[in-house]
Design an enzyme around this catalytic site. Structure first.
Site, PDB file in Angstrom:
ATOM      1  N   GLY A   1       0.778  -1.241   0.000  1.00 48.82           N
ATOM      2  CA  GLY A   1       0.000   0.000   0.000  1.00 48.82           C
ATOM      3  C   GLY A   1       0.806   1.286   0.000  1.00 48.82           C
TER       4      GLY A   1
ATOM      5  N   ASP B   1      -5.250   2.721  10.517  1.00 49.33           N
ATOM      6  CA  ASP B   1      -6.649   2.419  10.774  1.00 49.33           C
ATOM      7  C   ASP B   1      -6.808   2.131  12.277  1.00 49.33           C
ATOM      8  OD1 ASP B   1      -9.323   1.785  10.080  1.00 49.33           O
ATOM      9  OD2 ASP B   1      -8.831  -0.296   9.731  1.00 49.33           O
TER      10      ASP B   1
ATOM     11  N   GLU C   1       3.623   4.790   5.204  1.00 43.41           N
ATOM     12  CA  GLU C   1       2.489   3.865   5.199  1.00 43.41           C
ATOM     13  C   GLU C   1       1.319   4.487   4.425  1.00 43.41           C
ATOM     14  OE1 GLU C   1       1.074   1.212   5.100  1.00 43.41           O
ATOM     15  OE2 GLU C   1       0.918   0.265   7.057  1.00 43.41           O
TER      16      GLU C   1
ATOM     17  N   PHE D   1     -14.429   2.721   3.559  1.00 42.59           N
ATOM     18  CA  PHE D   1     -13.370   1.958   2.928  1.00 42.59           C
ATOM     19  C   PHE D   1     -12.805   2.729   1.743  1.00 42.59           C
ATOM     20  CE2 PHE D   1     -11.008  -1.448   1.021  1.00 42.59           C
ATOM     21  CZ  PHE D   1     -10.488  -2.055   2.159  1.00 42.59           C
TER      22      PHE D   1
ATOM     23  N   LYS E   1      -7.380   7.284   9.728  1.00 42.74           N
ATOM     24  CA  LYS E   1      -8.803   7.150  10.107  1.00 42.74           C
ATOM     25  C   LYS E   1      -8.867   7.167  11.625  1.00 42.74           C
ATOM     26  CE  LYS E   1     -10.600   3.821   6.744  1.00 42.74           C
ATOM     27  NZ  LYS E   1     -11.040   2.418   6.653  1.00 42.74           N
TER      28      LYS E   1
HETATM   29  P1  IMP Z   1      -4.399  -1.253  11.111  1.00 43.92           P
HETATM   30  O1  IMP Z   1      -3.450  -2.208  11.728  1.00 43.92           O
HETATM   31  O2  IMP Z   1      -5.837  -1.543  11.458  1.00 43.92           O
HETATM   32  O3  IMP Z   1      -4.055   0.193  11.326  1.00 43.92           O
HETATM   33  O4  IMP Z   1      -4.382  -1.635   9.576  1.00 43.92           O
HETATM   34  C1  IMP Z   1      -3.845  -0.901   8.628  1.00 43.92           C
HETATM   35  C2  IMP Z   1      -3.852  -1.650   7.327  1.00 43.92           C
HETATM   36  O5  IMP Z   1      -5.177  -2.107   6.966  1.00 43.92           O
HETATM   37  C3  IMP Z   1      -3.429  -0.688   6.258  1.00 43.92           C
HETATM   38  O6  IMP Z   1      -2.042  -0.707   6.090  1.00 43.92           O
HETATM   39  C4  IMP Z   1      -4.209  -1.160   5.054  1.00 43.92           C
HETATM   40  O7  IMP Z   1      -3.456  -2.134   4.374  1.00 43.92           O
HETATM   41  C5  IMP Z   1      -5.464  -1.795   5.617  1.00 43.92           C
HETATM   42  N1  IMP Z   1      -6.603  -0.845   5.566  1.00 43.92           N
HETATM   43  C6  IMP Z   1      -7.213  -0.238   6.591  1.00 43.92           C
HETATM   44  N2  IMP Z   1      -8.218   0.561   6.196  1.00 43.92           N
HETATM   45  C7  IMP Z   1      -8.263   0.456   4.842  1.00 43.92           C
HETATM   46  C8  IMP Z   1      -9.089   1.075   3.819  1.00 43.92           C
HETATM   47  O8  IMP Z   1     -10.004   1.883   4.055  1.00 43.92           O
HETATM   48  N3  IMP Z   1      -8.797   0.723   2.540  1.00 43.92           N
HETATM   49  C9  IMP Z   1      -7.804  -0.145   2.210  1.00 43.92           C
HETATM   50  N4  IMP Z   1      -7.009  -0.732   3.133  1.00 43.92           N
HETATM   51  C10 IMP Z   1      -7.231  -0.434   4.438  1.00 43.92           C
HETATM   52 MG    MG Z   2      -0.803  -1.279   4.585  1.00 46.19          MG
END
Ligand code: IMP
Ligand code: MG
Length: 174
Positions: free
Chosen positions: A42, A101, A97, A150, A129
């Site tokens: 990403g 999220d 990054e 999303f 987010k």
């Molecule tokens: P976290 O550990 O929940 O912060 O996850 C982050 C990862 O989840 C990111 O690096 C993305 O790969 C994926 N992710 C989280 N939200 C989205 C979204 O809205 N669209 C696409 N990928 C997302």
């Molecule tokens: Mg990612």
């Protein structure tokens, strides 16, 4: 599932913001070198656009992480699929990054990198987010805060698609 993608942040808006972040990073790291660590897949589009706009010496490395299935939700443990090629000891490391999220991936990754003794360690994310945060993560540079929807494009995927969109879109389910 039937869906379509609506533009949330246009290509021009994203480009303009990346320009600003590039200038800020160049200022903050003036007189130093910066070692950018891109979190695959990403972060790759953001990395390329951002790196071109940083005017201090830049070196790059890549890392790929994935969740340990369902357990990740509670444990926050991520699996390193591809580790860095080079040591980060003594370097000014800036992690790049796509999105923060829940914060689970990044909090785990930042702790892991801290143990490798970089001279400094900061985090730069294109999107944040904040409403979704479960684990606290210190973000040093943020492109945009986005609502709890999303999002795709600029490296972000929905089922491995849409990473190549030159803008940030929202997936709407029909
Ligand atoms: P976290 O550990 O929940 O912060 O996850 C982050 C990862 O989840 C990111 O690096 C993305 O790969 C994926 N992710 C989280 N939200 C989205 C979204 O809205 N669209 C696409 N990928 C997302
Ligand atoms: Mg990612």
């Amino acid at each position: 599932m039937n869906h379509h993608v609506e533009v949330l942040l246009s290509e021009e808006e994203v480009d303009r913001r990346i320009n600003e972040i590039g200038k800020q990073i160049s200022k903050d790291y003036a007189g130093k070198e910066v070692h950018l660590i891109c979190v695959l897949k990403g972060g790759s589009f953001f990395l390329c656009e951002l790196a071109k706009r940083i005017d201090v010496p830049v070196s790059l490395d890549f890392m790929s992480v994935s969740s340990y299935g369902k357990d990740t939700k509670s444990s926050g443990v991520v699996k390193i699929v591809k580790d860095l090629d080079e040591s980060i000891k003594g370097k000014n490391v800036l992690v790049i990054e796509d999105i923060v999220d829940s914060g689970r991936t990044l909090s785990y990754l930042m702790e892991l990198l801290k143990d490798r003794e970089p001279a400094s360690l900061r985090l730069c994310t294109l999107l944040d987010k904040p409403e979704r945060r479960v684990v606290d993560v210190k973000v040093d540079y943020t492109g945009f805060q986005v609502p709890d929807e999303f999002v795709v494009g600029y490296g972000l995927d929905y089922d491995q698609l849409y990473r190549n969109l030159p803008y940030i879109g929202v997936v709407k389910f029909d």
